[in-house]
Design an enzyme around this catalytic site. Structure first.
Site, PDB file in Angstrom:
ATOM      1  N   LYS A 265       7.299  25.068 -46.167  1.00  0.00           N
ATOM      2  CA  LYS A 265       8.124  24.796 -44.837  1.00  0.00           C
ATOM      3  C   LYS A 265       8.224  23.563 -44.324  1.00  0.00           C
ATOM      4  O   LYS A 265       7.125  22.826 -44.446  1.00  0.00           O
ATOM      5  CB  LYS A 265       7.460  25.908 -43.773  1.00  0.00           C
TER       6      LYS A 265
ATOM      7  N   GLU B 101       5.669  28.184 -25.632  1.00  0.00           N
ATOM      8  CA  GLU B 101       4.843  28.426 -26.458  1.00  0.00           C
ATOM      9  C   GLU B 101       3.349  27.598 -26.408  1.00  0.00           C
ATOM     10  O   GLU B 101       3.286  26.690 -26.187  1.00  0.00           O
ATOM     11  CB  GLU B 101       5.118  27.661 -27.818  1.00  0.00           C
TER      12      GLU B 101
END
Length: 414
Positions: A151, A217
């Protein structure tokens, strides 16, 4: 309004109708604001700046602990530092001891549409251009296919130039009131070319640059022995059509690609927290919303093994998570540096506070902007994994830009 005595650092509680007054009291250049779902914190003035040495960033928690101990020796009771830590190590952390801190209950006013009158006349330059960003995603996908890494979070930016100085307070207000459930922040930074360094207590140099945002977040919080983290990865843009909006949320909830991306982030957070915590609780992910996006999120909770572990030590162990960097970590960092045509600076870093008792709260610095006079740079990223589509990732970053653009009263295709 109840304020904190600047000599003792005792924090006063403010009635819940004072939250919007704290927001209005924010002044760029002399304040730090941190608005969270459970309350608002406004720090005013700068008594001292944590010295910026050349030691590795993993030594930052110790440096801050020593700094706060020194402040205690100067007569401060449970002093705190507030500020920002960058994504990489090319910049120092910017953390300060404020003169006073005021708290309020959470904001409970939602303004879904910021004022449109007086929206600034801005020129906008995407960096990189949209087509080049898609080509960058394609290059990263080829590297994923050969197994170099699993990723990479690839970001792009928008450079805005206005005809007059940008109204920082107005942008901050619109961010906070549009989505009180997010973590809205504003941090004073040295201007580009100034480091703001000072090694002793006394008047700081003037700071006229602001890093602000509305992050969904939570990186980590520590309150007593309780630890909480809420990693996010996997997302869909919101739609103004209610039926389509719910379809996108349902699609996200069953997307194999997004759940794989999310699981990698959760696993990394759990591995980083496990040495510090016992009884970690890791539920199944849920789909949550902001004004602009749907996200997969997992609320992880636990109990500290050692009460001496501070919130900053936890944050330092977690940062950066795969949600803003990738896996494996160092390889993803290298690909980001090779692919992104700009320095991230404090974007994808962390913003928050830590007190001498170790309590504190740190959020991931996303949905953010770096403002200096009449210029503003926005940032947005997307997680690239096997199965990603370049056009979809470009659309995701465009949707994420809407948070800050809407706060300026702008509605531009990017």
């Amino acid at each position: 309004m109840t304020t904190m005595d600047s000599e003792t650092d005792s924090i006063g509680l403010v009635a819940d109708d004072e939250a919007t007054r704290l927001l209005a009291a924010y002044e760029a250049g002399s304040s730090f604001l941190f608005s969270a779902p459970h309350g608002v914190l406004l720090a005013r003035g700068v008594s001292a700046i944590v010295p910026k040495t050349q030691c590795a960033r993993e030594e930052l928690p110790r440096r801050v602990a020593d700094f706060l101990n020194s402040a205690t020796e100067f007569g401060r009771r449970n002093p705190m530092v507030v500020g920002a830590v960058p994504f990489g190590e090319s910049l120092p952390a910017h953390l300060v001891l404020p003169d006073e801190v005021v708290r309020a209950a959470p904001l409970n006013v939602v303004v879904s549409q910021p004022p449109r009158n007086g929206a600034p006349d801005c020129s906008v330059r995407p960096v990189p251009a949209p087509a080049e960003y898609e080509r960058g995603v394609s290059r990263v996908l080829r590297r994923l296919e050969v197994g170099e890494l699993s990723k990479v979070v690839l970001a792009r930016s928008l450079e805005l130039t206005a005809a007059e100085p940008i109204d920082v307070r107005g942008v901050l207000r619109n961010l906070a009131l549009a989505d009180p459930a997010s973590y809205t922040f504003a941090v004073d930074l040295p201007r580009h070319g100034e480091d703001g360094t000072r090694d002793s207590f006394g008047a700081p140099p003037p700071l006229r640059r602001t890093f602000l945002g509305a992050s969904p977040e939570l990186l980590v919080s520590r309150r007593g022995m309780r630890v909480r983290s809420n990693p996010m990865a996997g997302s869909r843009p919101r739609s103004t059509d209610p039926v389509e909006d719910q379809r996108r949320a349902a699609e996200l909830s069953t997307s194999d690609k997004d759940h794989r991306e999310h699981a990698a982030v959760v696993d990394a957070v759990v591995q980083a927290l496990r040495p510090f915590c016992r009884d970690l609780q890791v539920p199944a992910p849920s789909v949550i919303s902001t004004a602009a996006m749907w996200h997969l999120a997992t609320e992880i909770t636990g109990e500290l093994r050692d009460p001496a572990t501070s919130s900053l030590e936890l944050a330092d162990a977690l940062h950066p998570t795969p949600a803003v960097c990738g896996t494996p970590l160092q390889r993803a960092r290298d690909v980001i540096a090779e692919t992104e045509p700009f320095e991230r600076g404090y974007y994808a870093g962390m913003v928050g506070w830590c007190d001498a008792a170790g309590d504190g709260e740190w959020v991931v610095a996303i949905r953010c902007a770096d403002i200096e006079d009449d210029s503003m740079r926005l940032y947005a990223g997307a997680g690239i994994v096997a199965g990603s589509d370049p056009a979809d990732e470009l659309a995701e970053t465009s949707a994420k830009f809407r948070t800050a653009l809407s706060a300026m009263g702008l509605d531009q295709a990017v």
